[in-house]
Write an enzyme that holds these catalytic residues in place. Structure first.
Site, mmCIF file in Angstrom:
data_model
loop_
_atom_site.group_PDB
_atom_site.id
_atom_site.type_symbol
_atom_site.label_atom_id
_atom_site.label_comp_id
_atom_site.label_asym_id
_atom_site.label_seq_id
_atom_site.Cartn_x
_atom_site.Cartn_y
_atom_site.Cartn_z
ATOM 1 N N SER A 72 -4.804 -7.961 0.531
ATOM 2 C CA SER A 72 -3.672 -8.366 1.215
ATOM 3 C C SER A 72 -2.532 -7.500 1.353
ATOM 4 O O SER A 72 -2.553 -6.266 0.589
ATOM 5 C CB SER A 72 -3.044 -9.588 0.525
ATOM 6 O OG SER A 72 -2.093 -10.271 0.903
ATOM 7 N N ASP A 73 -1.630 -7.442 2.286
ATOM 8 C CA ASP A 73 -0.515 -6.723 2.553
ATOM 9 C C ASP A 73 0.647 -7.248 3.119
ATOM 10 O O ASP A 73 0.669 -8.309 3.948
ATOM 11 C CB ASP A 73 -0.878 -5.317 3.133
ATOM 12 C CG ASP A 73 0.117 -4.091 2.840
ATOM 13 O OD1 ASP A 73 0.158 -3.574 1.770
ATOM 14 O OD2 ASP A 73 0.868 -4.009 3.755
ATOM 15 N N GLN A 74 1.790 -6.614 2.901
ATOM 16 C CA GLN A 74 2.957 -7.460 3.451
ATOM 17 C C GLN A 74 3.917 -6.271 3.680
ATOM 18 O O GLN A 74 4.132 -5.135 3.052
ATOM 19 C CB GLN A 74 3.571 -8.037 2.016
ATOM 20 C CG GLN A 74 4.920 -9.007 2.704
ATOM 21 C CD GLN A 74 5.623 -9.709 1.561
ATOM 22 O OE1 GLN A 74 6.181 -9.153 0.636
ATOM 23 N NE2 GLN A 74 5.426 -11.068 1.383
#
Length: 196
Positions: A72-74
C-alpha cells in the site's frame, strides 16, 4: 473441504497499517520492502501511488513464497503539488502552511499479490481533507505534540491532525490512514479469503 488460504504478508514498515490490517482478525506476517519512493518524471499522483503499492508487494515477494502480499502507498496532493513524507519539522511546517485553508487529496493505493499464481490486483481510493486556515502558532503547536514527519502531507488524522481539519470526504476512512480496508477486503475475497 475448503483449501487453506495462503498466509498474508503486509509489505510495510508502518505501525498504522499493521494496526489497520489487524482489524480484520486474520493472521499476517510483516515484511519491510526496500523501494525507492521517488516519483518518475511527469508521473501523476494516482499513478505514483499505484506503482509504489505494487512495487512494495513485488519487493516482498522476492522473500515470501506462496503468500498473499499486501502493498500500500499514499500520496497527498494540494493543487498540483505532491506532498510526500516531510522527514523533519521544517518540511512538515512548509507542507501545512501550503495546505492551510486548502483541500488536500490523498490518493491511497493497495495491491494484493498472490505469489503462488503471480496474480496482482490493485485499487485506488481517493479521500479529500479540507484544512482550516492555520496560523503559524497552530502549526507549531501541532508539530510540537504530534511530530508527523513520516506521514504524507504531515497530516496524522488518527491523532491531533484531526484538529486541523474542516471537513473530510471519501468512501473509506481507512484510506486516509494509509490502508483502504474496504478495497482490500474486496481483493482478499477475490482470492478466496474468508471474511465475515
Amino acid at each position: 473441504m475448503i483449501a487453506p488460504q495462503p498466509p498474508l504478508v503486509l509489505a510495510s514498515t508502518s505501525p498504522t497499517r499493521r494496526e489497520l490490517l489487524a482489524r480484520l482478525g486474520l493472521p499476517f506476517e510483516v515484511h519491510a520492502p526496500q523501494v525507492d519512493e521517488a516519483a518518475q518524471p511527469g508521473e501523476a499522483p494516482a499513478a505514483l501511488a499505484l506503482r509504489l503499492a505494487q512495487a512494495k508487494a513485488q519487493a516482498a515477494a522476492q522473500h515470501c513464497a506462496a503468500r498473499l502480499i499486501i502493498g500500500s502507498d499514499q500520496v497527498a496532493v494540494v493543487g498540483e503539488q505532491v506532498l510526500g513524507k516531510p522527514g523533519d519539522r521544517t518540511g512538515a511546517a512548509a507542507q501545512l502552511a501550503l495546505a492551510s485553508g486548502q483541500v488536500m487529496l490523498f490518493q491511497t493505493a493497495v495491491c494484493l499479490l498472490n505469489t503462488a499464481t503471480g496474480e496482482a490486483a490493485t485499487r485506488l481510493v481517493p479521500f479529500e481533507v479540507e484544512l482550516r486556515r492555520l496560523s503559524l502558532a497552530q502549526i507549531e503547536r501541532y508539530l510540537d505534540r504530534e511530530q508527523p514527519f513520516g506521514c504524507a502531507g504531515s497530516l496524522r488524522s488518527e491523532g491531533l491532525g484531526v484538529t486541523l481539519c474542516e471537513r473530510m470526504t471519501g468512501d473509506d476512512p481507512t484510506a486516509l490512514l494509509g490502508l483502504p480496508l474496504i478495497a482490500l477486503c474486496e481483493l482478499l475475497r477475490a482470492q478466496g479469503v474468508a471474511l465475515p
